[in-house]
Write an enzyme that holds these catalytic residues in place. Structure first.
Site, PDB file in Angstrom:
ATOM      1  N   VAL A 159       1.255  -3.720   3.917  1.00  0.00           N
ATOM      2  CA  VAL A 159       1.238  -5.005   4.623  1.00  0.00           C
ATOM      3  C   VAL A 159       2.500  -5.837   4.382  1.00  0.00           C
ATOM      4  O   VAL A 159       2.685  -6.873   5.018  1.00  0.00           O
ATOM      5  CB  VAL A 159      -0.028  -5.848   4.317  1.00  0.00           C
ATOM      6  CG1 VAL A 159      -1.276  -5.171   4.840  1.00  0.00           C
ATOM      7  CG2 VAL A 159      -0.150  -6.156   2.837  1.00  0.00           C
TER       8      VAL A 159
ATOM      9  N   SER B 108       0.794  -1.241   0.000  1.00  0.00           N
ATOM     10  CA  SER B 108       0.000   0.000   0.000  1.00  0.00           C
ATOM     11  C   SER B 108       0.819   1.279   0.000  1.00  0.00           C
ATOM     12  O   SER B 108       0.249   2.359  -0.156  1.00  0.00           O
ATOM     13  CB  SER B 108      -0.939   0.017   1.206  1.00  0.00           C
ATOM     14  OG  SER B 108      -2.079  -0.730   0.893  1.00  0.00           O
TER      15      SER B 108
ATOM     16  N   TYR C 249      -3.453   3.012   8.227  1.00  0.00           N
ATOM     17  CA  TYR C 249      -4.648   2.194   8.474  1.00  0.00           C
ATOM     18  C   TYR C 249      -5.506   2.818   9.573  1.00  0.00           C
ATOM     19  O   TYR C 249      -5.543   4.039   9.719  1.00  0.00           O
ATOM     20  CB  TYR C 249      -4.243   0.744   8.802  1.00  0.00           C
ATOM     21  CG  TYR C 249      -3.393   0.126   7.718  1.00  0.00           C
ATOM     22  CD1 TYR C 249      -3.900  -0.018   6.424  1.00  0.00           C
ATOM     23  CD2 TYR C 249      -2.096  -0.285   7.951  1.00  0.00           C
ATOM     24  CE1 TYR C 249      -3.132  -0.578   5.410  1.00  0.00           C
ATOM     25  CE2 TYR C 249      -1.320  -0.849   6.946  1.00  0.00           C
ATOM     26  CZ  TYR C 249      -1.844  -0.986   5.680  1.00  0.00           C
ATOM     27  OH  TYR C 249      -1.081  -1.530   4.689  1.00  0.00           O
TER      28      TYR C 249
ATOM     29  N   TYR D   4      -3.985  -2.354 -10.139  1.00  0.00           N
ATOM     30  CA  TYR D   4      -3.879  -2.251  -8.673  1.00  0.00           C
ATOM     31  C   TYR D   4      -2.998  -3.377  -8.106  1.00  0.00           C
ATOM     32  O   TYR D   4      -2.127  -3.136  -7.267  1.00  0.00           O
ATOM     33  CB  TYR D   4      -5.285  -2.281  -8.051  1.00  0.00           C
ATOM     34  CG  TYR D   4      -5.241  -2.301  -6.545  1.00  0.00           C
ATOM     35  CD1 TYR D   4      -4.998  -1.136  -5.823  1.00  0.00           C
ATOM     36  CD2 TYR D   4      -5.396  -3.489  -5.834  1.00  0.00           C
ATOM     37  CE1 TYR D   4      -4.913  -1.151  -4.438  1.00  0.00           C
ATOM     38  CE2 TYR D   4      -5.314  -3.522  -4.450  1.00  0.00           C
ATOM     39  CZ  TYR D   4      -5.079  -2.351  -3.767  1.00  0.00           C
ATOM     40  OH  TYR D   4      -4.982  -2.379  -2.395  1.00  0.00           O
TER      41      TYR D   4
ATOM     42  N   LYS E 197       0.305   3.508  -2.889  1.00  0.00           N
ATOM     43  CA  LYS E 197      -0.862   4.411  -2.988  1.00  0.00           C
ATOM     44  C   LYS E 197      -0.463   5.878  -2.872  1.00  0.00           C
ATOM     45  O   LYS E 197      -1.140   6.760  -3.402  1.00  0.00           O
ATOM     46  CB  LYS E 197      -1.903   4.019  -1.930  1.00  0.00           C
ATOM     47  CG  LYS E 197      -2.502   2.635  -2.211  1.00  0.00           C
ATOM     48  CD  LYS E 197      -3.367   2.092  -1.077  1.00  0.00           C
ATOM     49  CE  LYS E 197      -3.865   0.688  -1.454  1.00  0.00           C
ATOM     50  NZ  LYS E 197      -4.445  -0.088  -0.367  1.00  0.00           N
TER      51      LYS E 197
HETATM   52  N1  GLU Z   1      -2.391  -6.031  -1.687  1.00  0.00           N
HETATM   53  C1  GLU Z   1      -2.991  -5.627  -0.450  1.00  0.00           C
HETATM   54  C2  GLU Z   1      -4.474  -5.473  -0.632  1.00  0.00           C
HETATM   55  O1  GLU Z   1      -4.880  -4.860  -1.573  1.00  0.00           O
HETATM   56  C3  GLU Z   1      -2.388  -4.329  -0.001  1.00  0.00           C
HETATM   57  C4  GLU Z   1      -2.813  -4.024   1.357  1.00  0.00           C
HETATM   58  C5  GLU Z   1      -1.946  -3.046   2.069  1.00  0.00           C
HETATM   59  O2  GLU Z   1      -0.728  -3.036   1.971  1.00  0.00           O
HETATM   60  O3  GLU Z   1      -2.567  -2.258   2.793  1.00  0.00           O
HETATM   61  O4  GLU Z   1      -5.252  -5.936   0.132  1.00  0.00           O
END
Ligand code: GLU
Length: 303
Positions: free
Chosen positions: A257, A63, A239, A188, A66
């Site tokens: 994650v 993530s 988060y 994604y 992002k």
């Molecule tokens: N590939 C994970 C998902 O889309 C990324 C989650 C993350 O790093 O927050 O659920």
């Protein structure tokens, strides 16, 4: 200040928590990582790149990607994105479906999965291949070869991506996606599967510490846009524990994650920690501990 000794001290002091928490186990590539790995890097505005431990070992940025897709869309599209995604903390898990239903497909912020799918959809509309665009930006900022899509991880993400597929179809049912669901999902999954080191990530994010100026001196976006990305990182980047992260560390941050944790020190530099074992919210236990120690020792927070 002797920054190299500082990083080494922090790594030593962080050692007791290594292995606390749990590695993400929804795909084999993450489940098999040693939970006791740890790296910490600092890239400074004056061109130093320092690190300790596993700071030059590639890991799955997940993530953290992002942040960069958001920056690339804002750079080309300005404020129009905010008609399609909010910028409030969600107070819910990053992959929650419930809130999206209540709020008629308008994601709370660009860092929960639903919001990131919308940002990626926009990047596809603007640039065609979103993950190629992203990787080339990361390599331009951090040096050729710093970032690549790990195809095996991307295949696992797609195979196990039922919840992300549900989110994307739900967004599409509310006409919130422009491109085909499968195209958005593939982009994604690719962006989540980018492998980078702490060293590379810290360098790649320097434009956020430098008010939007890139490594080559050109401007990605305005000073205000850089402030805005940092603000959304501070409020939504870690988060459902962004309040606790702000309390402990006092910096804009974004975690993934894979155990990576990026933090911006405006006008000073960028920190990136990696510790694969996660707390119950999905943040790296060792990463948060190390960054907490860094800002406590240096006083370099935004507050
Ligand atoms: N590939 C994970 C998902 O889309 C990324 C989650 C993350 O790093 O927050 O659920």
């Amino acid at each position: 200040m002797d920054l190299q000794s500082l990083l080494t001290d922090i790594a030593r002091e962080t050692a007791p928590v290594l292995g606390e928490g749990k590695v993400a186990d929804y795909i084999p590539a993450l489940a098999s990582v040693d939970p006791r790995r740890f790296g910490l890097a600092l890239a400074t505005m004056d061109g130093q790149v320092l690190g300790t431990g596993d700071w030059q070992t590639p890991f799955s940025i997940q993530s953290i990607s992002k942040v960069f897709t958001l920056a690339l869309v804002l750079a080309r599209d300005g404020e129009a994105l905010w008609d399609r995604v909010g910028r409030e903390p969600s107070g819910n898990p990053f992959n929650s479906l419930v809130q999206l239903e209540y709020e008629k497909g308008l994601p709370r912020n660009p860092f929960i999965n639903a919001g990131a799918l919308v940002v990626t959809d926009r990047l596809i509309s603007l640039r065609g291949n979103a993950s190629t665009e992203l990787v080339s930006f990361l390599n331009a900022e951090a040096g050729a070869g710093a970032a690549h899509v790990d195809e095996a991880v991307a295949a696992s993400e797609a195979e196990k991506g039922h919840r992300n597929a549900a989110l994307a179809h739900f967004l599409a049912s509310h006409n919130r996606l422009v491109n085909p669901v499968d195209t958005v999902l593939q982009a994604y999954f690719d962006q989540c599967s980018i492998a980078m080191t702490c060293e590379g990530l810290a360098q790649a994010a320097l434009f956020l510490a430098n008010h939007g100026l890139r490594a080559d001196g050109t401007r990605l976006f305005s000073r205000s846009e850089a402030k805005r990305v940092n603000s959304v990182m501070l409020t939504c980047g870690t988060y459902d524990a962004a309040g606790d992260f702000a309390y402990r560390v006092g910096l804009p941050g974004k975690s993934g994650v894979g155990g990576g944790l990026l933090a911006i020190l405006p006008e000073r530099g960028v920190l990136c920690a990696w510790g694969p074992a996660l707390d119950s919210h999905g943040n790296s236990v060792a990463g948060v501990e190390a960054l907490d120690r860094f800002t406590t020792k240096t006083g370099w927070s935004v507050f």
